[in-house]
Design a protein around this motif. Structure first.
Motif, short mmCIF file in Angstrom:
data_model
loop_
_atom_site.label_atom_id
_atom_site.label_comp_id
_atom_site.label_asym_id
_atom_site.label_seq_id
_atom_site.Cartn_x
_atom_site.Cartn_y
_atom_site.Cartn_z
N LEU A 47 0.82 -1.21 0.00
CA LEU A 47 0.00 0.00 0.00
C LEU A 47 0.86 1.26 0.00
O LEU A 47 0.54 2.24 -0.67
N THR A 48 1.96 1.23 0.74
CA THR A 48 2.86 2.39 0.77
C THR A 48 3.52 2.60 -0.58
O THR A 48 3.59 3.73 -1.09
N VAL A 49 4.01 1.54 -1.18
CA VAL A 49 4.65 1.65 -2.49
C VAL A 49 3.64 2.15 -3.53
O VAL A 49 3.94 3.03 -4.33
N LEU A 50 2.44 1.61 -3.48
CA LEU A 50 1.42 2.01 -4.44
C LEU A 50 1.04 3.48 -4.28
O LEU A 50 0.99 4.23 -5.26
N SER A 51 0.82 3.91 -3.05
CA SER A 51 0.35 5.28 -2.84
C SER A 51 1.46 6.32 -2.92
O SER A 51 1.21 7.47 -3.30
N ALA A 52 2.68 5.97 -2.57
CA ALA A 52 3.76 6.96 -2.54
C ALA A 52 4.62 6.99 -3.79
O ALA A 52 5.13 8.04 -4.16
N PHE A 53 4.78 5.86 -4.45
CA PHE A 53 5.74 5.81 -5.55
C PHE A 53 5.13 5.50 -6.92
O PHE A 53 5.73 5.80 -7.94
N ILE A 54 3.98 4.84 -6.95
CA ILE A 54 3.43 4.44 -8.24
C ILE A 54 2.31 5.37 -8.69
O ILE A 54 2.36 5.94 -9.78
N LEU A 55 1.28 5.54 -7.89
CA LEU A 55 0.13 6.33 -8.31
C LEU A 55 0.41 7.80 -8.57
O LEU A 55 -0.17 8.38 -9.50
#
Length: 114
Positions: free
Chosen positions: A52-60
């Motif tokens: 969730l952190t990777v998705l919200s901070a680095f991908i989206l």
């Protein structure tokens, strides 16, 4: 108040590491299966928070295309899986070494926590 709690928690963990849990025979009697490990990894809170952190901070924030989000998420899952394999592989390699030097290993870990 929170700092005191953290200090007490670390001292408690150090104490738990310092005491011996049981004999080697007891730990070898426990059988693990692939299915139990798989289910525990799926419901592992640390893994869910990581993704969730990777998705919200680095991908989206940088990609809104569903194709790129899926590619980056698959890459992230693969890297997390590789890290888990390395962790378990080194754990199984060092298992006999840590069992052989149990008291000194526990002392070092206890002192590092303190």
């Amino acid at each position: 108040m929170f700092k005191d709690f953290i200090v007490r928690e670390e001292l408690y963990l150090a104490w738990q590491i310092s005491i011996q849990k049981g004999s080697k025979k007891e730990s070898r009697d426990v059988q693990s299966s692939f299915l139990s490990g798989f289910v525990l990894q799926i419901i592992n809170v640390k893994s869910i928070l990581f993704y969730l952190t990777v998705l919200s901070a680095f991908i989206l924030p940088f990609n809104e295309s569903l194709k790129f989000v899926a590619i980056y998420l698959a890459l992230t899952i693969f890297l997390g899986w590789m890290a888990l394999l390395l962790w378990s592989g080194f754990g199984s390699l060092f298992k006999d070494f840590f069992a052989k030097h149990d008291k000194s290993f526990r002392l070092i870990m206890c002192l590092l926590l303190i």
